[in-house]
Motif scaffolding. Structure first.
Motif, PDB file in Angstrom:
ATOM      1  N   THR A 208       0.903  -1.116   0.147  1.00  0.00           N
ATOM      2  CA  THR A 208      -0.141   0.040   0.139  1.00  0.00           C
ATOM      3  C   THR A 208       0.831   1.235   0.179  1.00  0.00           C
ATOM      4  O   THR A 208       1.964   1.253   0.346  1.00  0.00           O
ATOM      5  CB  THR A 208      -0.941   0.107   1.385  1.00  0.00           C
ATOM      6  OG1 THR A 208      -1.482   1.274   1.456  1.00  0.00           O
ATOM      7  CG2 THR A 208      -0.127  -0.057   2.425  1.00  0.00           C
ATOM      8  N   LYS A 210      -0.483   3.942   1.690  1.00  0.00           N
ATOM      9  CA  LYS A 210      -0.939   4.602   2.813  1.00  0.00           C
ATOM     10  C   LYS A 210      -0.704   3.568   3.940  1.00  0.00           C
ATOM     11  O   LYS A 210      -1.794   3.059   4.603  1.00  0.00           O
ATOM     12  CB  LYS A 210      -2.458   4.736   2.545  1.00  0.00           C
ATOM     13  CG  LYS A 210      -2.473   5.818   1.491  1.00  0.00           C
ATOM     14  CD  LYS A 210      -3.898   6.249   1.244  1.00  0.00           C
ATOM     15  CE  LYS A 210      -4.131   7.357   0.331  1.00  0.00           C
ATOM     16  NZ  LYS A 210      -5.532   7.816  -0.056  1.00  0.00           N
ATOM     17  N   GLU A 213      -2.619   4.459   7.528  1.00  0.00           N
ATOM     18  CA  GLU A 213      -3.864   4.402   7.597  1.00  0.00           C
ATOM     19  C   GLU A 213      -4.452   2.989   7.632  1.00  0.00           C
ATOM     20  O   GLU A 213      -5.234   2.553   8.327  1.00  0.00           O
ATOM     21  CB  GLU A 213      -4.534   5.278   6.399  1.00  0.00           C
ATOM     22  CG  GLU A 213      -4.371   6.776   6.247  1.00  0.00           C
ATOM     23  CD  GLU A 213      -3.299   7.183   5.683  1.00  0.00           C
ATOM     24  OE1 GLU A 213      -2.139   6.430   5.715  1.00  0.00           O
ATOM     25  OE2 GLU A 213      -3.050   8.254   5.129  1.00  0.00           O
ATOM     26  N   VAL A 214      -3.571   2.149   6.959  1.00  0.00           N
ATOM     27  CA  VAL A 214      -4.032   0.787   7.013  1.00  0.00           C
ATOM     28  C   VAL A 214      -3.754   0.142   8.285  1.00  0.00           C
ATOM     29  O   VAL A 214      -4.452  -0.546   8.829  1.00  0.00           O
ATOM     30  CB  VAL A 214      -3.200   0.068   5.754  1.00  0.00           C
ATOM     31  CG1 VAL A 214      -3.591  -1.462   6.010  1.00  0.00           C
ATOM     32  CG2 VAL A 214      -3.725   0.458   4.681  1.00  0.00           C
ATOM     33  N   ILE A 217      -6.549   0.989  10.601  1.00  0.00           N
ATOM     34  CA  ILE A 217      -7.658   0.132  10.501  1.00  0.00           C
ATOM     35  C   ILE A 217      -7.706  -1.046  11.007  1.00  0.00           C
ATOM     36  O   ILE A 217      -8.442  -1.594  11.571  1.00  0.00           O
ATOM     37  CB  ILE A 217      -7.920   0.163   9.074  1.00  0.00           C
ATOM     38  CG1 ILE A 217      -8.375   1.430   8.542  1.00  0.00           C
ATOM     39  CG2 ILE A 217      -9.055  -0.901   8.562  1.00  0.00           C
ATOM     40  CD1 ILE A 217      -8.598   1.704   7.043  1.00  0.00           C
ATOM     41  N   ALA A 258     -12.745  -2.035   4.287  1.00  0.00           N
ATOM     42  CA  ALA A 258     -12.360  -0.888   5.007  1.00  0.00           C
ATOM     43  C   ALA A 258     -10.672  -0.416   4.248  1.00  0.00           C
ATOM     44  O   ALA A 258     -10.682   0.789   4.300  1.00  0.00           O
ATOM     45  CB  ALA A 258     -12.121  -0.995   6.428  1.00  0.00           C
ATOM     46  N   ILE A 259     -10.055  -1.533   4.180  1.00  0.00           N
ATOM     47  CA  ILE A 259      -8.616  -1.096   3.618  1.00  0.00           C
ATOM     48  C   ILE A 259      -8.670  -0.451   2.266  1.00  0.00           C
ATOM     49  O   ILE A 259      -8.121   0.303   1.986  1.00  0.00           O
ATOM     50  CB  ILE A 259      -7.677  -2.393   3.775  1.00  0.00           C
ATOM     51  CG1 ILE A 259      -7.427  -2.844   5.180  1.00  0.00           C
ATOM     52  CG2 ILE A 259      -6.319  -1.982   3.074  1.00  0.00           C
ATOM     53  CD1 ILE A 259      -6.586  -4.020   5.180  1.00  0.00           C
ATOM     54  N   GLU A 261     -11.204   0.993   1.049  1.00  0.00           N
ATOM     55  CA  GLU A 261     -11.812   2.162   1.025  1.00  0.00           C
ATOM     56  C   GLU A 261     -10.731   3.135   1.010  1.00  0.00           C
ATOM     57  O   GLU A 261     -10.980   4.393   0.529  1.00  0.00           O
ATOM     58  CB  GLU A 261     -13.122   2.188   2.059  1.00  0.00           C
ATOM     59  CG  GLU A 261     -13.854   3.641   2.014  1.00  0.00           C
ATOM     60  CD  GLU A 261     -14.763   3.510   3.098  1.00  0.00           C
ATOM     61  OE1 GLU A 261     -15.301   4.512   3.544  1.00  0.00           O
ATOM     62  OE2 GLU A 261     -15.398   2.310   3.525  1.00  0.00           O
ATOM     63  N   VAL A 262      -9.898   3.113   1.931  1.00  0.00           N
ATOM     64  CA  VAL A 262      -8.523   3.837   2.313  1.00  0.00           C
ATOM     65  C   VAL A 262      -7.754   4.065   1.225  1.00  0.00           C
ATOM     66  O   VAL A 262      -7.426   5.039   0.547  1.00  0.00           O
ATOM     67  CB  VAL A 262      -8.048   3.665   3.502  1.00  0.00           C
ATOM     68  CG1 VAL A 262      -6.778   4.455   3.660  1.00  0.00           C
ATOM     69  CG2 VAL A 262      -8.931   3.925   4.735  1.00  0.00           C
ATOM     70  N   ASP A 263      -7.494   2.897   0.490  1.00  0.00           N
ATOM     71  CA  ASP A 263      -6.492   2.774  -0.683  1.00  0.00           C
ATOM     72  C   ASP A 263      -7.008   1.820  -1.639  1.00  0.00           C
ATOM     73  O   ASP A 263      -6.811   0.500  -1.513  1.00  0.00           O
ATOM     74  CB  ASP A 263      -5.134   2.475   0.022  1.00  0.00           C
ATOM     75  CG  ASP A 263      -3.902   2.365  -1.254  1.00  0.00           C
ATOM     76  OD1 ASP A 263      -4.389   2.480  -2.240  1.00  0.00           O
ATOM     77  OD2 ASP A 263      -2.954   2.076  -0.856  1.00  0.00           O
ATOM     78  N   ASP A 264      -7.720   2.346  -2.840  1.00  0.00           N
ATOM     79  CA  ASP A 264      -8.189   1.353  -3.646  1.00  0.00           C
ATOM     80  C   ASP A 264      -7.223   0.531  -4.519  1.00  0.00           C
ATOM     81  O   ASP A 264      -7.457  -0.163  -5.244  1.00  0.00           O
ATOM     82  CB  ASP A 264      -9.425   2.168  -4.238  1.00  0.00           C
ATOM     83  CG  ASP A 264      -8.646   3.290  -5.072  1.00  0.00           C
ATOM     84  OD1 ASP A 264      -7.588   3.348  -4.828  1.00  0.00           O
ATOM     85  OD2 ASP A 264      -9.663   3.869  -5.853  1.00  0.00           O
TER      86      ASP A 264
END
Length: 286
Positions: A208, A210, A213-214, A217, A258-259, A261-264
């Motif tokens: 990722t 991000k 952020e991951v 989550i 959820a992951i 959604e933050v980093d498609d």
């Protein structure tokens, strides 16, 4: 207070439903096919059938099952959780009550159908019971105690106990019933693994852009941490961060969306984990 009362009421209703469904299964598929479930239930049924065949005594299901659950219930109260054990006791008592109340009824005489569909119902009833933090008693207490408190895979121990039960049943009542009981137990175990995944783990490798952020989550949803590793793409030789974490399999269906959604653009590899040793967080029972 109202929320706790509502949750407790729902939990009680589900436990009673599971107790009734399990009792119905015993009085239809299990007794109709002469099958033997695993654990305390199987041992209870063997004792009943020994008393009837060799001594012509018909013993109710409830007192035998309660006596066999005394030590497991003590383990539950001492080491697992008081509310968990209380609802499990309700399950044990009402399951026995329903077994003694419901008359035996034959749905089909086909032993294979009895084994398969009886196993499915057994797995479903146990799964919905476990989902509200209760068990059917017996070896379930021991299994959870060894898994949660000692980090030991209880399956070989439970399997050995079930093999002893089936061996005794085969010697006393015929090997065909014992062999069909293996199918019954296998099907119920597979249904349980599909429906209830709390004690199963998944390993996540997430590439990722991000990572912070991951990781947030993962911690928020599963209460598990993660390890960050530096990686390099083999094609474009770009620097990438790899997030590594082991989580409960039951959290996967929430984590992955959820992951994404933050980093498609995240690349997520989820692998089934057979065994974890070390400090792995499990949600307390009470």
């Amino acid at each position: 207070m109202k929320l706790d009362l509502r949750r407790g009421s729902i939990r009680l209703v589900v436990v009673l439903l599971a107790a009734f469904l399990m009792a119905l299964n015993i009085q239809t598929f299990v007794n109709a096919g002469g099958l033997y479930p695993g654990g305390a239930q199987g041992l209870t049924i063997i004792i009943q059938r020994i008393a009837l065949k060799f001594f012509d005594i018909r013993i109710p299901y409830t007192p035998i099952n309660i006596i066999l659950n005394i030590i497991p219930i003590y383990i539950g109260f001492r080491y697992i959780g008081k509310k968990f054990t209380l609802y499990s006791m309700i399950m044990v008592v009402f399951n026995g009550f329903f077994v003694d109340l419901i008359p035996s009824h034959v749905i089909t005489h086909d032993p294979l159908l009895i084994s398969v569909f009886g196993g499915i119902i057994a797995g479903v009833s146990l799964s919905i019971c476990l989902k509200v933090d209760a068990t059917s008693g017996g070896t379930d207490f021991i299994s959870i105690f060894l898994s949660q408190r000692k980090g030991i895979d209880a399956f070989p121990i439970i399997l050995a106990g079930n093999c002893i039960i089936l061996t005794v049943a085969g010697i006393l009542f015929g090997w065909d019933k014992a062999l069909y009981s293996i199918i019954f137990q296998y099907v119920s175990t597979q249904v349980l693994h599909i429906m209830y995944r709390t004690y199963q783990q998944q390993t996540l490798f997430i590439i990722t852009d991000k990572p912070a952020e991951v990781c947030e989550i993962i911690y928020r949803i599963s209460n598990h941490g993660a390890t960050l590793m530096h990686g390099e793409g083999s094609f474009e030789h770009n620097n990438k961060m790899v997030v590594y974490s082991v989580v409960s399999a039951s959290d996967i269906r929430k984590l992955i969306p959820a992951i994404k959604e933050v980093d498609d653009g995240a690349f997520i590899n989820s692998i089934r984990t057979d065994r974890v040793q070390g400090n792995f967080y499990l949600k307390p029972r009470d």
